[in-house]
Design an enzyme around this catalytic site. Structure first.
Site, PDB file in Angstrom:
ATOM      1  N   ASP A   1      -7.039  58.231  12.896  1.00 16.89           N
ATOM      2  CA  ASP A   1      -6.826  56.703  12.521  1.00 16.89           C
ATOM      3  C   ASP A   1      -6.213  55.862  13.877  1.00 16.89           C
ATOM      4  O   ASP A   1      -6.082  54.619  13.743  1.00 16.89           O
ATOM      5  CB  ASP A   1      -6.201  56.488  11.309  1.00 16.89           C
ATOM      6  CG  ASP A   1      -4.619  56.833  11.262  1.00 16.89           C
ATOM      7  OD1 ASP A   1      -4.329  57.465  12.510  1.00 16.89           O
ATOM      8  OD2 ASP A   1      -3.761  56.494  10.493  1.00 16.89           O
TER       9      ASP A   1
ATOM     10  N   GLU B   1      24.151  54.493  18.986  1.00 14.64           N
ATOM     11  CA  GLU B   1      23.680  53.453  19.904  1.00 14.64           C
ATOM     12  C   GLU B   1      24.473  52.214  20.111  1.00 14.64           C
ATOM     13  O   GLU B   1      24.602  51.628  19.147  1.00 14.64           O
ATOM     14  CB  GLU B   1      22.096  53.030  19.784  1.00 14.64           C
ATOM     15  CG  GLU B   1      21.582  52.228  20.740  1.00 14.64           C
ATOM     16  CD  GLU B   1      20.055  51.366  20.128  1.00 14.64           C
ATOM     17  OE1 GLU B   1      19.255  51.180  21.001  1.00 14.64           O
ATOM     18  OE2 GLU B   1      20.192  51.208  18.963  1.00 14.64           O
TER      19      GLU B   1
ATOM     20  N   ASP C   1      12.749  52.142  24.153  1.00 19.28           N
ATOM     21  CA  ASP C   1      13.057  50.940  24.488  1.00 19.28           C
ATOM     22  C   ASP C   1      13.067  50.534  25.962  1.00 19.28           C
ATOM     23  O   ASP C   1      13.126  49.546  26.312  1.00 19.28           O
ATOM     24  CB  ASP C   1      14.483  50.530  23.900  1.00 19.28           C
ATOM     25  CG  ASP C   1      14.232  50.133  22.336  1.00 19.28           C
ATOM     26  OD1 ASP C   1      13.259  49.768  21.770  1.00 19.28           O
ATOM     27  OD2 ASP C   1      15.232  50.165  21.714  1.00 19.28           O
TER      28      ASP C   1
END
Length: 612
Positions: A68, A289, A363
């Site tokens: 998919d 974090e 990130d």
């Protein structure tokens, strides 16, 4: 997490562990109160994670099993042997919880179950079991500064001002002047109840009110259920934002002072430890974090005597190429600044706490493109050199998926190629303000989060072997040269080099625990430092440039003669085999983009299984 927010041994080595070895253990430093001395001495049993390496999986881009175009748990199940072959000790799994996917899964609507887009709860249980069978632990991403606006907690909270969960979130009649890390106001008006709710990130990510003890207890209960299910710890997303300065007031362009490392943050984390981790026999790991954290604050977070978290992610080194106008204001990064920054963290956490070591993650842009040289002539050499430098520092290394292959930033032709909400919002806002669209795109090409989110390059076939369908984000065309199939059996590949570095950390206690000392700090191209444990000393020499370097001496590490004939522990130049010892005068000559790790003669030599 947004990068904008960032800027404002008990277990045998992987491959030899048994399923039984993964369950009981020493516990984390915070759990058992043991510390790690700067020279590694005086500690009877250092925590298992001091010699471990963590591998991060960003599921939607890792491997797709059903065609998919979206990575899933079935894809991860099919790659467990790959992870074991690499030799990692821990897998950190980015969010697979149910989510509207406004921020790629960091907006969670159900903490207890897998989103059907990724697979099933049974598949996640199979991953946990499969990893444990291979001697690998699993860390889940914990996102509890905020939820999705579609989480039942928030749906109840916004249903009326009188709802019992109303103050599980932050509501007020008038907004403050706070600006979201994803652009725009942090306050969203709710028509039904005629109040504003707080969201430091997307408007679909309302912040939980940690001042409410009911919120905290609900979070702790959820965490306990995951540990009982078999996970081995948590990576805690923007965890230092959960305590805000109260009452909430205008920030006057200093939102960090209102929301980062708030007045109750240590109280909350210590409570979390007592409620969730204390007294457990399992060898767990907790990673916070903590954008904007200083060395002094990190010592508090990771001091084992305080029982908060085992280690933190800091962001200083990945903000050094940001100019005065923030992340998108890209400036050149001089090597002495980068060396000095990481050395400061090595020194600052030498006697208390522990470092997390990383170049990139979901990130951050790709390390080879950012800190190395992604020109095809230097790409592989710079990938190995960066890996050597990072993995020879003191701390726990993190490998982001594809980093072990030397993956690079992806080409971005137009904003239509971008999928990341942070980059899209920045583009729209900057262009609306009159900035040249091409200048905005130039910054996104360098620093955009999509660079890390292109599919893992498994082979040279269509879509890099990631999917048989159409991928959710375009792959990097250079997958025909950079891919796992071409590297796994190549002893000179980037993959093989990472595997050797991971094994070396398992086998050489000086790398795991030794004292760090930076040398040649001002050299513009050479990164050099020593690691010392008792009578054992290693010297790391790396040339991060396209030009060869000949050193007259090694500064505080001694003369070239002191290291001539030294045992070669690691070498990026492995073609044709690696010498056991350096030839006469060789340590002072560093070819372009190369790294060499030496063991001084007359000192304890590393074990044979750890040499490269």
């Amino acid at each position: 997490m947004s990068d904008v927010a960032a800027e404002a041994a008990a277990v045998p080595p992987t491959g030899s562990a048994t399923p039984e070895a993964i369950a009981p253990g020493t516990g984390s430093v915070a759990a058992d109160g043991e510390g790690v001395a700067a020279d590694g001495e005086g500690v009877a049993s250092p925590p298992w994670w001091t010699s471990a390496t963590v591998y991060q999986i960003y599921p939607r881009s890792f491997a797709d099993s059903d065609g998919d175009g979206l990575g899933d748990l079935g894809g991860i199940l099919g790659k467990l042997d790959y992870l074991a072959d690499l030799g990692v000790d821990v897998v950190w799994l980015s969010p697979v919880y149910r989510s509207p996917q406004d921020d790629n899964g960091y907006d969670i609507s159900d903490y207890e179950h897998v989103d059907p887009m990724f697979g099933t709860d049974a598949q996640l249980d199979a991953i946990i079991a499969g990893l444990h069978e291979r001697g690998i632990r699993l860390v889940m991403d914990l996102v509890v500064n905020h939820t999705s606006d579609e989480h039942p907690w928030f749906m109840e909270s916004r249903s009326s001002r009188e709802n019992p969960k109303r103050d599980w979130y932050w509501w007020r009649d008038q907004p403050t002047d706070w600006v979201s890390f994803f652009s725009g106001s942090t306050w969203e008006y709710d028509l039904a109840t005629e109040q504003y709710y707080l969201h430091l990130f997307s408007r679909k990510q309302p912040d939980l009110n940690w001042e409410n003890p009911e919120v905290r207890q609900a979070v702790y209960a959820m965490m306990r259920r995951w540990l009982e299910r078999g996970v081995d710890g948590f990576r805690m997303d923007v965890i230092n934002l959960i305590s805000k300065v109260t009452p909430l007031r205008d920030a006057h362009d200093d939102l960090v002072a209102q929301t980062f490392n708030g007045p109750r943050i240590h109280e909350f984390l210590q409570e979390m430890h007592r409620e969730v981790f204390a007294g457990r026999e399992a060898a767990l790991i907790t990673v916070g974090e903590t954008p904007g954290v200083t060395i002094e604050e990190a010592r508090l977070y990771t001091d084992p005597a305080r029982a908060e978290v085992d280690m933190v992610f800091q962001f200083e080194h990945v903000d050094l190429d940001s100019g005065p106008n923030g992340k998108w204001d890209v400036i050149p990064l001089e090597l002495p600044r980068l060396k000095a920054n990481l050395a400061a963290w090595q020194d600052g956490l030498a006697d208390v706490g522990w470092n997390s070591l990383y170049w990139d993650n979901h990130d951050q842009p790709r390390a080879v493109s950012r800190f190395g040289d992604d020109d095809p002539a230097w790409r592989e050499r710079s990938a190995k050199t960066l890996a050597t430098v990072l993995h020879l520092h003191r701390g726990t290394p993190y490998v982001y998926q594809g980093e072990e292959l030397g993956m690079t930033n992806a080409p971005i032709a137009s904003i239509d190629d971008v999928r990341d909400i942070e980059s899209i919002n920045y583009y729209r806002e900057a262009v609306d303000d009159g900035v040249d669209p091409q200048a905005v795109l130039a910054s996104i090409r360098v620093k955009g989060r999509d660079n890390a989110r292109t599919p893992v390059q498994w082979d040279a076939g269509p879509h890099a072997g990631f999917t048989t369908g159409e991928p959710w984000i375009a792959g990097n065309p250079n997958h025909v040269e950079i891919n796992a199939a071409a590297q796994i059996d190549d002893p000179d590949s980037v993959f093989a080099h990472y595997r050797r570095l991971i094994s070396l950390r398992h086998d050489n206690p000086t790398i795991a625990l030794g004292r760090f000392e930076l040398v040649l700090a001002d050299h513009p191209a050479v990164w050099a430092f020593t690691r010392t444990l008792g009578d054992d000393q290693l010297l790391v020499l790396a040339n991060l440039s396209r030009e060869p370097v000949d050193l007259a001496d090694f500064g505080a590490a001694g003369s070239i003669e002191d290291w001539t004939g030294a045992v070669v522990v690691s070498n990026t130049r492995t073609t044709g085999g690696m010498p056991d010892r350096t030839p006469e005068g060789a340590p002072g000559h560093l070819p372009p983009w190369s790294a060499l790790v030496l063991n001084r003669p007359g000192r304890t030599e590393p074990r044979d299984s750890g040499t490269l």
